[in-house]
Enzyme design. Sequence first.
Site, PDB file in Angstrom:
ATOM      1  N   PRO A 118       1.028  -0.894   0.016  1.00 41.30           N
ATOM      2  CA  PRO A 118      -0.018   0.061   0.138  1.00 41.30           C
ATOM      3  C   PRO A 118       0.885   1.392  -0.153  1.00 41.30           C
ATOM      4  O   PRO A 118       1.671   1.241   1.036  1.00 41.30           O
ATOM      5  CB  PRO A 118      -0.924  -0.083   1.394  1.00 41.30           C
ATOM      6  CG  PRO A 118       0.072  -0.864   2.438  1.00 41.30           C
ATOM      7  CD  PRO A 118       0.835  -1.521   1.323  1.00 41.30           C
ATOM      8  N   VAL A 120       2.267   5.268  -0.125  1.00 39.70           N
ATOM      9  CA  VAL A 120       2.037   6.695   0.247  1.00 39.70           C
ATOM     10  C   VAL A 120       3.019   7.367  -0.417  1.00 39.70           C
ATOM     11  O   VAL A 120       4.153   7.020  -0.554  1.00 39.70           O
ATOM     12  CB  VAL A 120       1.917   6.822   1.506  1.00 39.70           C
ATOM     13  CG1 VAL A 120       1.944   8.315   2.012  1.00 39.70           C
ATOM     14  CG2 VAL A 120       0.804   6.051   2.404  1.00 39.70           C
ATOM     15  N   ASP A 292       6.179   2.368   1.747  1.00 41.57           N
ATOM     16  CA  ASP A 292       5.378   1.382   2.183  1.00 41.57           C
ATOM     17  C   ASP A 292       4.496   1.703   3.501  1.00 41.57           C
ATOM     18  O   ASP A 292       5.060   1.623   4.690  1.00 41.57           O
ATOM     19  CB  ASP A 292       6.209   0.108   2.526  1.00 41.57           C
ATOM     20  CG  ASP A 292       5.664  -1.322   2.623  1.00 41.57           C
ATOM     21  OD1 ASP A 292       4.179  -1.265   3.122  1.00 41.57           O
ATOM     22  OD2 ASP A 292       6.028  -2.272   2.438  1.00 41.57           O
ATOM     23  N   HIS A 293       3.153   1.781   3.330  1.00 40.47           N
ATOM     24  CA  HIS A 293       2.223   2.486   4.451  1.00 40.47           C
ATOM     25  C   HIS A 293       2.333   1.154   5.519  1.00 40.47           C
ATOM     26  O   HIS A 293       1.754   1.441   6.606  1.00 40.47           O
ATOM     27  CB  HIS A 293       0.880   2.531   3.813  1.00 40.47           C
ATOM     28  CG  HIS A 293       0.447   3.805   4.613  1.00 40.47           C
ATOM     29  ND1 HIS A 293       0.468   3.807   6.195  1.00 40.47           N
ATOM     30  CD2 HIS A 293      -0.519   4.598   4.361  1.00 40.47           C
ATOM     31  CE1 HIS A 293      -0.387   4.846   6.472  1.00 40.47           C
ATOM     32  NE2 HIS A 293      -0.926   5.521   5.499  1.00 40.47           N
ATOM     33  N   ARG A 294       2.535  -0.015   5.137  1.00 39.11           N
ATOM     34  CA  ARG A 294       2.465  -1.179   6.186  1.00 39.11           C
ATOM     35  C   ARG A 294       3.661  -0.847   7.314  1.00 39.11           C
ATOM     36  O   ARG A 294       3.209  -1.084   8.345  1.00 39.11           O
ATOM     37  CB  ARG A 294       2.970  -2.687   5.593  1.00 39.11           C
ATOM     38  CG  ARG A 294       1.769  -2.908   4.808  1.00 39.11           C
ATOM     39  CD  ARG A 294       2.072  -4.203   3.977  1.00 39.11           C
ATOM     40  NE  ARG A 294       3.353  -4.202   3.308  1.00 39.11           N
ATOM     41  CZ  ARG A 294       3.931  -5.041   2.632  1.00 39.11           C
ATOM     42  NH1 ARG A 294       3.455  -6.178   2.325  1.00 39.11           N
ATOM     43  NH2 ARG A 294       5.049  -4.811   1.984  1.00 39.11           N
TER      44      ARG A 294
END
Length: 320
Positions: A118, A120, A292-294
């Site tokens: 995911p 950003v 990496d939004h994780r």
Amino acid sequence: MAPAVAVSAPASDERLRISPLARKIAAQQSVDASRVTGTGPHGRIVKADILAAAANPALLKSAAASAGAAATPPRSGTPFTGGAVAAKGPIQEERLAPVSTMRGVIAKRMVESTTTIPYVYLDIEIDAEPLLAVRAQLNTGLESQGVKLSVNDFILKASAEALRRVPTVNCSWEGTHIRHHGAAHVAFAVALEDGLITPVVRDAHLKSVFQISTEVKALGKKAKDKKLAPADYTGGTFCVSNLGMMGIPKFTAIINPPNAAILAVGTTVAKPVVKNGQVVAGQTLTVTLSCDHRVFDGAVGAQFLGALKDLLEKPALLLV
């Protein structure tokens, strides 16, 4: 309707009958005027003759060495540099090419990156004038010692120092765990004929900008010569992709797993900027962080870009 164009034997410039306007257009269109038969008074070459000749490959200067022969179409991938478009055939040979090992690996990893991460995206504009000034001073003062620093050398060093200030960006997603890396192994993208490869400057946080510059040049040469060992391009914890040398002002890059981020660097742009309440001429640089939004949120990415901006706008900090 344009007049028919005849190919004649080359004429010397002294006896070439051509109007000033036709001569100017011939230079712009790369037409070999000495091989054009004029239709004006007393055989004078006029504008219409040159415009008609521009569509005839045999009359272009690139084909003058072989009278009457069609100009060779440019190879696939040859950049357009202006002038007349002479080739009329296909842009390349129509064929089915097998996917190379490198292209296959790139495809697999990029699909993995764009379908499982995911994203950003964050970008920030940097005042590049202090960096360009320090670089120019160092290169001028140390030229006799063979030193030639690039903007990218400073960006790699600044990235390593920004990772020290905001270490959460220097992490990897491992499913049930997030791995925090103790060292900044900063990779940089190198374009090869068959794709990209990312050599790694290991322990960049412990190296000077001069050491990084030397290592980047050595790794870049090994990459171009296809002599990189696996240890040279694996194990990176962060990556920098720079298209500034190609004139791209801003872009987004795809994360190279297992990294949690990649920095896309554009070219320096001359434009009006506001300093001390006054509009003045300036040089700016835009960088974009893909996150990496994780692993971390946008606020952390913003902190990293803030640290990077501070370092690049105060480049003396990178020399201590």
